[in-house]
Write a protein that holds these residues in place. Structure first.
Motif, mmCIF file in Angstrom:
data_model
loop_
_atom_site.group_PDB
_atom_site.id
_atom_site.type_symbol
_atom_site.label_atom_id
_atom_site.label_comp_id
_atom_site.label_asym_id
_atom_site.label_seq_id
_atom_site.Cartn_x
_atom_site.Cartn_y
_atom_site.Cartn_z
ATOM 1 N N ASN A 33 0.942 -1.317 -0.004
ATOM 2 C CA ASN A 33 0.083 -0.093 -0.065
ATOM 3 C C ASN A 33 0.866 1.245 0.055
ATOM 4 O O ASN A 33 0.730 2.278 -0.724
ATOM 5 C CB ASN A 33 -0.904 -0.216 1.208
ATOM 6 N N HIS A 34 1.711 1.373 1.006
ATOM 7 C CA HIS A 34 2.386 2.398 0.986
ATOM 8 C C HIS A 34 3.582 2.577 -0.541
ATOM 9 O O HIS A 34 3.809 3.812 -0.757
ATOM 10 C CB HIS A 34 3.675 2.257 2.060
ATOM 11 N N PHE B 64 0.948 -0.019 -4.675
ATOM 12 C CA PHE B 64 0.914 -1.128 -5.586
ATOM 13 C C PHE B 64 -0.408 -1.916 -5.565
ATOM 14 O O PHE B 64 -0.824 -2.534 -6.414
ATOM 15 C CB PHE B 64 1.834 -2.319 -5.068
ATOM 16 N N LEU B 65 -1.315 -1.624 -4.478
ATOM 17 C CA LEU B 65 -2.792 -2.189 -4.583
ATOM 18 C C LEU B 65 -3.430 -2.165 -5.628
ATOM 19 O O LEU B 65 -4.093 -3.054 -5.901
ATOM 20 C CB LEU B 65 -3.368 -1.788 -3.143
ATOM 21 N N PRO B 66 -3.569 -0.895 -6.334
ATOM 22 C CA PRO B 66 -4.439 -0.984 -7.535
ATOM 23 C C PRO B 66 -3.996 -1.594 -8.667
ATOM 24 O O PRO B 66 -4.631 -1.829 -9.676
ATOM 25 C CB PRO B 66 -4.520 0.637 -7.746
ATOM 26 N N ARG B 67 -2.610 -1.935 -8.654
ATOM 27 C CA ARG B 67 -1.942 -2.650 -9.761
ATOM 28 C C ARG B 67 -2.225 -4.095 -9.596
ATOM 29 O O ARG B 67 -1.737 -4.777 -10.648
ATOM 30 C CB ARG B 67 -0.444 -2.285 -9.705
ATOM 31 N N ILE B 68 -2.589 -4.662 -8.616
ATOM 32 C CA ILE B 68 -3.033 -6.195 -8.359
ATOM 33 C C ILE B 68 -4.047 -6.565 -9.246
ATOM 34 O O ILE B 68 -5.321 -6.144 -8.842
ATOM 35 C CB ILE B 68 -2.861 -6.348 -7.031
ATOM 36 N N GLY C 229 -2.151 6.042 -5.642
ATOM 37 C CA GLY C 229 -2.630 4.334 -5.604
ATOM 38 C C GLY C 229 -2.504 4.119 -4.164
ATOM 39 O O GLY C 229 -2.472 2.772 -3.763
ATOM 40 N N VAL C 230 -2.115 4.865 -3.047
ATOM 41 C CA VAL C 230 -2.073 4.536 -1.760
ATOM 42 C C VAL C 230 -3.646 4.909 -1.106
ATOM 43 O O VAL C 230 -4.114 5.676 -1.294
ATOM 44 C CB VAL C 230 -1.117 5.734 -0.971
#
Length: 409
Positions: free
Chosen positions: A59-60, A63-67, A96-97
């Motif tokens: 999250n920092h 990357f979360l929206p890229r999964i 994206g955080v």
């Protein structure tokens, strides 16, 4: 792994770099997709908290929206279920955080870790109506998911595809729960299932033999006609007997490996240590035998995953990605700016028992910090060396600390 009679043939070669074999209902000629898949292993509360730290680092980094897909088993499914339920409330910013990650994901998981689930569920299954898995599901319902169903996971068009995995004791295959389907390739596909999240996660974390089986009652009309390979008929379709997803695939690889070019693996499994004197009673010996088999399967899959990362990019078995584990040694990565994680301390965390039992607050923070640091080192070593070093641990006052007796009921 799902392997048919075709294993070892030219079309389905068994290679060290391919830890998931094609089955008859797969499409082996389909090109791998460019998105990122994340696999969250089993390992009880230890894994649940370790994965939480890894997600915090992702999250920092934005990357979360890229999964594109999150595939989970057992303790990893608790963490994945909470993230999926909270996805629309993460408050993703332009980078994206998720600005609400701590409140929506960290808080609920840590509150669950304050509670012992397994022993009360076992006792409840003995003295009241229902089995132990029913009691685990009820606890998840009360403390995490309420009456939310698989339809409350994000639409794959607006978030990751969450796949919660269990093992089907009747067919020996993987049973998959997701928003778009619940399925066993031999039994059939249930489109758009309204199964509760609590039920799905309880099935995925039904540790055998004490919390297993989870019994799923299904109306036969719920299945897509002729969607099962050879067992689409009662009792396989109507009374499904499920156990911990880690029995089949403790890393949660199966549903991610066949589809995505980039695969991240978070391994929260415990470390199996030597036992100089074994007990003579068959129950404890059987548990030790189970641990040996489980350890070998996990080690083999991990080795195959790492080897696939090292293959030439021209190889069809090559994958991009990174694997991190409770047993990693971050100092061995030789990456600038890694957080201090002495191996003798982190190994004590890796040795915590695999249970759904209360973890004290300090050890919770240590496990979360360890997942955060381990994921960071692996991502910057093997996926993208340009990623920034972390400013510090999520809980800097304790670091990876010294694990206490975290599993007192």
């Amino acid at each position: 792994m799902e392997i048919l009679e075709a294993e070892g043939t030219a079309r389905f070669p068994l290679t060290a770099a391919f830890p998931a074999q094609w089955i008859e209902t797969d499409q082996p000629d389909r090109a791998l997709e460019p998105g990122i898949a994340l696999c969250l292993s089993g390992g009880g509360y230890r894994a649940m908290l370790f994965h939480l730290g890894a997600l915090w680092r992702l999250n920092h980094l934005g990357f979360l929206p890229r999964i594109a897909r999150i595939s989970s088993v057992s303790g990893g499914s608790i963490t994945a279920g909470v993230l999926g339920m909270a996805w629309s409330r993460l408050g993703l910013d332009a980078s994206g955080v998720g600005v609400n990650f701590e409140a929506e994901v960290v808080g609920p998981i840590r509150r669950l870790a304050d509670q012992t689930i397994d022993v009360p569920a076992i006792v409840g299954g003995m003295v009241t109506h229902g089995n132990a898995s029913d009691h685990v599901a009820e606890t998840y319902r009360k403390r995490l998911f309420g009456d939310r169903t698989l339809q409350d996971l994000p639409d794959p068009q607006h978030g990751p595809m969450f796949v919660i995995n269990a093992a089907n004791l009747q067919t020996g295959a993987l049973w998959r729960f997701s928003r778009t389907y619940a399925a066993d390739w031999r039994v059939g596909v249930i489109p758009n299932p309204t199964i509760t999240l609590a039920t799905a996660v309880a099935a995925s974390s039904a540790f055998p033999p004490i919390l297993s089986p989870a019994i799923l009652h299904v109306d036969e009309s719920a299945y897509t006609p002729n969607s099962g390979h050879d067992l689409q008929h009662p009792p396989y379709t109507t009374r499904v007997l499920l156990t911990d997803g880690g029995v089949y695939d403790n890393l949660g690889l199966e549903t991610a490996w066949k589809r995505y070019r980039t695969v991240l693996v978070s391994d929260g499994g415990g470390k199996m240590g030597p036992e100089p004197a074994l007990p003579w009673d068959w129950i404890r010996q059987l548990r030790r035998v189970f641990d040996v088999v489980h350890n070998q399967i996990r080690s083999l899959r991990m080795r195959q995953v790492v080897e696939s990362y090292l293959l030439p990019e021209s190889s069809p078995d090559h994958r991009y990605g990174a694997l991190w584990s409770t047993r990693s040694d971050v100092e061995g990565y030789h990456v600038p700016g890694t957080l201090p994680c002495p191996i003798e301390t982190t190994q004590r965390l890796a040795n915590l028992p695999t249970r759904l039992a209360r973890v004290d607050a300090t050890t919770q923070m240590c496990l979360i910090n360890w997942g955060y640091a381990s994921a960071d080192a692996a991502l910057r070593k093997y996926l993208d060396g340009s990623l920034p070093a972390p400013a510090g641990f999520p809980y800097p006052a304790v670091g990876v600390g010294v694990a206490t007796d975290a599993t007192a009921a």
